[in-house]
Design an enzyme around this catalytic site. Structure first.
Site, PDB file in Angstrom:
ATOM      1  CG  HIS A   1      -1.913   1.114   1.228  1.00  0.00           C
ATOM      2  ND1 HIS A   1      -2.137   1.917   2.318  1.00  0.00           N
ATOM      3  CD2 HIS A   1      -2.730   1.580   0.242  1.00  0.00           C
ATOM      4  CE1 HIS A   1      -3.069   2.823   2.018  1.00  0.00           C
ATOM      5  NE2 HIS A   1      -3.441   2.634   0.767  1.00  0.00           N
TER       6      HIS A   1
ATOM      7  CD  GLU B   1     -13.133   5.043   1.206  1.00  0.00           C
ATOM      8  OE1 GLU B   1     -12.103   4.448   1.541  1.00  0.00           O
ATOM      9  OE2 GLU B   1     -13.119   6.098   0.551  1.00  0.00           O
TER      10      GLU B   1
HETATM   11  C1  NOJ Z   1      -9.028   6.044   0.992  1.00  0.00           C
HETATM   12  C2  NOJ Z   1      -9.106   4.718   0.310  1.00  0.00           C
HETATM   13  O1  NOJ Z   1     -10.220   4.654  -0.529  1.00  0.00           O
HETATM   14  C3  NOJ Z   1      -9.169   3.651   1.376  1.00  0.00           C
HETATM   15  O2  NOJ Z   1      -9.342   2.384   0.772  1.00  0.00           O
HETATM   16  C4  NOJ Z   1      -7.920   3.702   2.203  1.00  0.00           C
HETATM   17  O3  NOJ Z   1      -8.050   2.775   3.249  1.00  0.00           O
HETATM   18  C5  NOJ Z   1      -7.716   5.103   2.792  1.00  0.00           C
HETATM   19  N1  NOJ Z   1      -7.841   6.102   1.802  1.00  0.00           N
HETATM   20  C6  NOJ Z   1      -6.359   5.231   3.467  1.00  0.00           C
HETATM   21  O4  NOJ Z   1      -5.348   5.101   2.508  1.00  0.00           O
HETATM   22 CA    CA Z   2     -11.535   6.745  -1.265  1.00  0.00          CA
END
Ligand code: NOJ
Ligand code: CA
Length: 662
Positions: free
Chosen positions: A377, A471
Site C-alpha cells: 500500500h 468505506e
Molecule cells: C481512501 C481509500 O479509498 C481507502 O481504501 C484507504 O483505506 C484510505 N484512503 C487510506 O489510505
Molecule cells: Ca476513497
C-alpha cells in the site's frame, strides 16, 4: 403568384449559397445504425450524431481556443480518408474472453487558409455501440507549442434526456448519483449516462486519457440541452500545455438500444491501443482480504500505537484465513512510516521503512509459504511528488520481498496545489502505471484518475476506486441501496471498480452503533457479480466470516470471466447480470429500496439440466430491519424454464449454476 415565385428563388439562393460554403463528411457504423456527420460552414466545424431514426446529438461545435496563439480561423477541409477495421482480441483479464473491435474510421484534415496555416485532423470512429472522435495536432509549419484555453467540443443533445450524473468536482468521483432531466445538470463529471424516451441509452465519456486534462461537462445557456466540454485546469487557468504532434483523448458517445446492452459495450477498451507483445503470466486477477475495514471502523489504526492494525501477528492471522478460504491475497495498510505525520508536513510517507511492529521479511516469507500474495500500500495523502521521488525505490523495496501488487491512494487535496483530474496529475498517474508495468507490479488505484480503458494497453492497471465505495458506509451516512443499481451503468462503464463488497456485519453489532450498511446479506454477495473488478475484496473483518455458510459464495466466485450478459435492468432500480467462467455460470442481482420479483429466462444456458446453488433474501428480509435473513438453496433448473428472482428492499440474489452431467 409573383410573391410566391420570389420566395422560391430566395430559398434556392440561400440553399445554394450555403452549399457552396459548406462541406460535409459522413460516417456510418458497420451495421448502419449510427450515423455521424461533420460539416464546415464558413470555417465553423460542427458534428451531429443519429441512431436509427433518433437524433442524438444536434449540430455541435468542435475546435479550440488557445492562450498563446490566435484563434483558429477560416478552416477548410483539405483532405479525408476512410478505413474499416475488424479484429477479435483477448484481454489478459476482463468481463469477456473475446472482444470484437469493429469500426469504420474517417479522418478529415483541416487547415487554415491563411498564415499560420495550422493543421489539425479530426479522427472519427463509428462502432455498432457508439461514436468516438479525437483531434490530432500535426507538426505545424510554425509554432508547435499550444496552450489550450478551451476545448470547444459541445454536446447539443437532441432532447431533454433522463440523466444519471455526479457533479464536476475536479478531485473526486465519490458521490451518490443523481437522476434528473439533463437540463437540471449544471456541471458534471463523466461518465454520464442518459436515457431517451425510446429507452436508448447514451454514455458520454473519454478514452485513452494521457498528456491531457480530464473532461467535464457544463451546461450552455443556448441552445436547449446543450453542454460544453470543460477541461480541468492548471493552476494558471490553462487547460492543457502540449507540443505538437499530439492526440487528444477520444470523446466517446456510447449508444445502445437499452440499459442491458450498455453492460456489454467494450467501446472504451477498444479505443485504447493493444498492450505490447509479451508474457503476462505475472498478471493475475484474484480475491483479497486485508487489514483495512478495522481502520475505517476505528477499531484499529493506520498509525503506530496501541491500536495499530498492520502488525506481523495480525497479518499472519489474515494470511492463515486467506490460505484456508481460497483467497489469493492480503492487503496491508498502515505498514509504513509517515501516517502519524499525515497533514502535518511535506508528505512524510516513507515507502521503504516499515513500522517496527511490521516485520516485512517474516510476513512475506510466511505468505510465500502459503502461496498467498501480499498487497502493498502506498498512500500519498495527495503529496504526489513525495511519491514520485521515491517511486523506483518503493517498487524495488516491494519486489525484494516478492510483493507485486500495490494499492495506491491520493486521499485529500493535491499538494502543494493542483487537481486530481488536471493534466499534471493525469501524467503522474500514467507515470506510476508505466513504471509499475516495467517493474511487473499490478495496481489498484484509489482516488484515481478516471478510468478510460488504459488497462487494455497496461493490463497491470487492474482496478480502481473513483466512486463512493464501501468505506463511506463506515464513517458517513452511507450509500443508498439505489447506489449499486446505478454504478454498473455509470462509473463501471469506464472500467473495473474496487468497491470492496462483502460486509457481513451489516449493523456493526460488534464495533459501531450509529450507522449501518444499507444492504441485505444477499445483496453483498450479489455485488461480486454485479460490480466487475479483477481484484475483489472480501472487505469485512475476517472474524465476521467465521462459520458463515454465505461465505462459500465469495470463496467460489471468479474475478475473471469468459462471458457477461445483463439479463434485465432498469438504471437506478435493479440489475440482473449473468457471467460465465469455464462453463460455470453465476448470477448477481440487486434492487434499490423496492422489493421486487423479476422473471428471467434461462435460455442463455446451453440446452440442458443444471444445478443451481442460490443465496437469496428470506421472505422477511429487508435492509433496515432484517438484513441477515438469507435462504441458501440447491435446486435443479433447466435452460428452457423461466426463473423468478425475489429481491427484498435493498436486497440481492446470487447463485452458481453448474451443468448436471449425464
Ligand atoms: C481512501 C481509500 O479509498 C481507502 O481504501 C484507504 O483505506 C484510505 N484512503 C487510506 O489510505
Ligand atoms: Ca476513497
Amino acid at each position: 403568384m409573383t410573391a410566391k415565385f420570389i420566395n422560391i428563388i430566395l430559398v434556392f439562393f440561400i440553399l445554394s449559397a450555403s452549399i457552396s460554403a459548406q462541406e460535409i463528411y459522413k460516417l456510418q457504423s458497420p451495421n448502419g445504425e449510427i450515423n455521424y456527420r461533420v460539416s464546415n460552414n464558413a470555417g465553423a466545424i460542427n458534428y451531429e450524431v443519429s441512431y436509427g431514426n433518433e437524433k442524438i446529438i444536434m449540430p455541435s461545435s468542435l475546435g479550440f481556443r488557445f492562450k498563446n496563439q490566435p484563434e483558429l480561423r477560416n478552416l477548410t477541409f483539405v483532405d479525408s480518408g476512410t478505413i474499416s477495421f475488424r479484429e477479435v482480441w483477448q484481454p489478459v483479464w476482463g468481463q469477456t474472453k473475446n472482444i470484437l473491435n469493429e469500426y469504420n474510421e474517417l479522418t478529415v484534415t483541416l487547415e487554415e487558409k491563411e498564415i499560420p496555416m495550422r493543421r489539425i485532423r479530426l479522427i472519427i470512429r463509428a462502432y455498432d455501440d457508439g461514436i468516438a472522435f479525437r483531434y490530432h495536432f500535426d507538426k505545424q509549419k510554425s509554432e508547435n507549442y499550444f496552450e489550450i484555453k478551451d476545448e470547444l467540443t459541445n454536446f447539443n443533445f437532441a432532447d431533454n434526456y433522463s440523466a444519471w450524473w455526479i457533479p464536476n468536482d475536479y478531485d473526486s468521483e465519490e458521490y451518490l448519483y443523481r437522476n434528473s432531466e439533463l437540463d437540471k445538470m449544471m456541471g458534471i463529471s463523466t461518465p454520464v449516462t442518459l436515457e431517451t424516451k425510446n429507452g436508448t441509452c447514451i454514455v458520454i465519456h473519454e478514452a485513452e486519457l494521457k498528456n491531457y486534462a480530464s473532461m467535464t461537462l457544463e451546461k450552455n445557456g443556448y441552445p436547449e440541452n446543450s453542454f460544453r466540454s470543460v477541461l480541468v485546469p492548471w493552476e494558471d487557468g490553462t487547460r492543457v500545455k502540449l507540443t505538437a504532434p499530439f492526440d487528444t483523448p477520444w470523446r466517446v458517445i456510447i449508444i445502445t438500444p437499452n440499459a442491458e446492452k450498455l453492460i456489454s459495450s467494450n467501446l472504451i477498451l477498444n479505443l485504447n491501443p493493444p498492450s505490447p507483445e509479451g508474457n503476462y503470466d505475472w498478471i493475475k486477477p484474484g480475491k483479497y482480504v486485508g487489514v483495512w475495514w478495522a481502520m475505517h471502523l476505528d477499531k484499529e489504526s493506520w498509525s503506530i500505537g496501541p491500536k495499530h492494525g498492520a502488525t506481523t501477528e495480525n497479518l499472519k492471522r489474515y494470511i492463515d484465513f486467506a490460505y484456508e478460504n481460497n483467497i489469493d491475497a492480503v492487503l496491508a495498510e498502515g505498514w509504513n512510516k509517515g501516517w502519524e505525520m499525515w497533514g502535518k508536513g511535506n508528505g512524510a510517507f516513507s515507502y521503504t521503512e516499515p513500522y517496527p511492529d511490521f516485520d516485512i521479511e517474516d510476513i512475506s516469507n510466511y505468505a510465500k509459504s502459503k502461496n498467498i500474495s501480499i498487497i502493498g500500500h502506498h498512500e500519498t495523502g495527495g503529496y504526489y511528488l513525495n511519491y514520485e521521488n521515491q517511486l523506483d525505490e518503493a517498487f524495488k523495496f516491494y519486489k525484494k520481498y516478492g510483493i507485486n501488487i500495490v494499492k495506491t491512494g491520493y486521499a485529500g487535496p493535491i499538494q502543494p496545489s493542483g487537481y486530481h483530474y488536471g493534466q499534471k496529475m493525469v501524467e503522474h498517474y500514467n507515470f506510476v502505471m508505466e513504471k509499475a508495468f516495467q517493474y511487473k507490479i499490478m495496481l489498484d488505484v484509489h482516488e484515481p484518475i478516471k478510468q478510460t480503458g488504459m488497462s487494455r494497453t497496461y493490463p497491470n492497471l487492474m482496478t480502481a476506486e473513483g466512486a463512493r465505495g464501501m468505506e463511506w458506509n463506515a464513517w458517513s451516512s452511507g450509500n443508498t441501496p439505489e447506489h449499486v443499481t446505478v454504478l454498473p451503468f455509470t462509473r463501471c462503464i469506464s472500467g473495473p471498480l474496487d468497491y470492496t463488497p462483502g460486509i457481513f456485519d451489516l449493523k456493526y453489532d460488534l464495533y459501531k452503533q450509529d450507522e449501518f450498511v444499507k444492504s441485505t446479506l444477499a445483496n453483498q454477495l450479489a455485488l461480486y457479480v454485479v460490480l466487475y473488478s479483477p481484484f475483489q475484496m472480501a472487505a469485512d473483518l475476517i472474524e465476521n466470516y467465521k462459520e458463515k455458510p454465505a461465505f462459500d459464495f465469495i470463496k467460489s466466485v471468479p474475478t475473471n470471466w469468459d462471458t457477461t450478459i445483463a439479463l434485465k435492468a432498469e438504471i437506478g432500480d435493479y440489475i440482473v447480470i449473468a457471467r460465465e467462467k469455464d462453463n460455470y455460470w453465476y448470477i448477481g442481482a440487486v434492487s434499490d429500496e423496492e422489493r421486487r420479483e423479476l422473471k428471467i429466462k434461462l435460455d442463455f444456458l446451453k440446452p440442458g439440466e443444471y444445478l443451481m446453488k442460490s443465496y437469496s433474501d428470506g421472505e422477511d428480509a429487508d435492509y433496515i430491519n432484517n438484513p441477515y435473513s438469507l435462504n441458501i438453496k440447491e435446486e435443479k433448473i433447466s435452460s428452457n424454464q423461466e426463473y423468478i428472482i425475489r429481491l427484498a428492499s435493498g436486497g440481492g440474489f446470487a447463485c452458481k449454476i453448474e451443468r448436471i452431467k449425464k
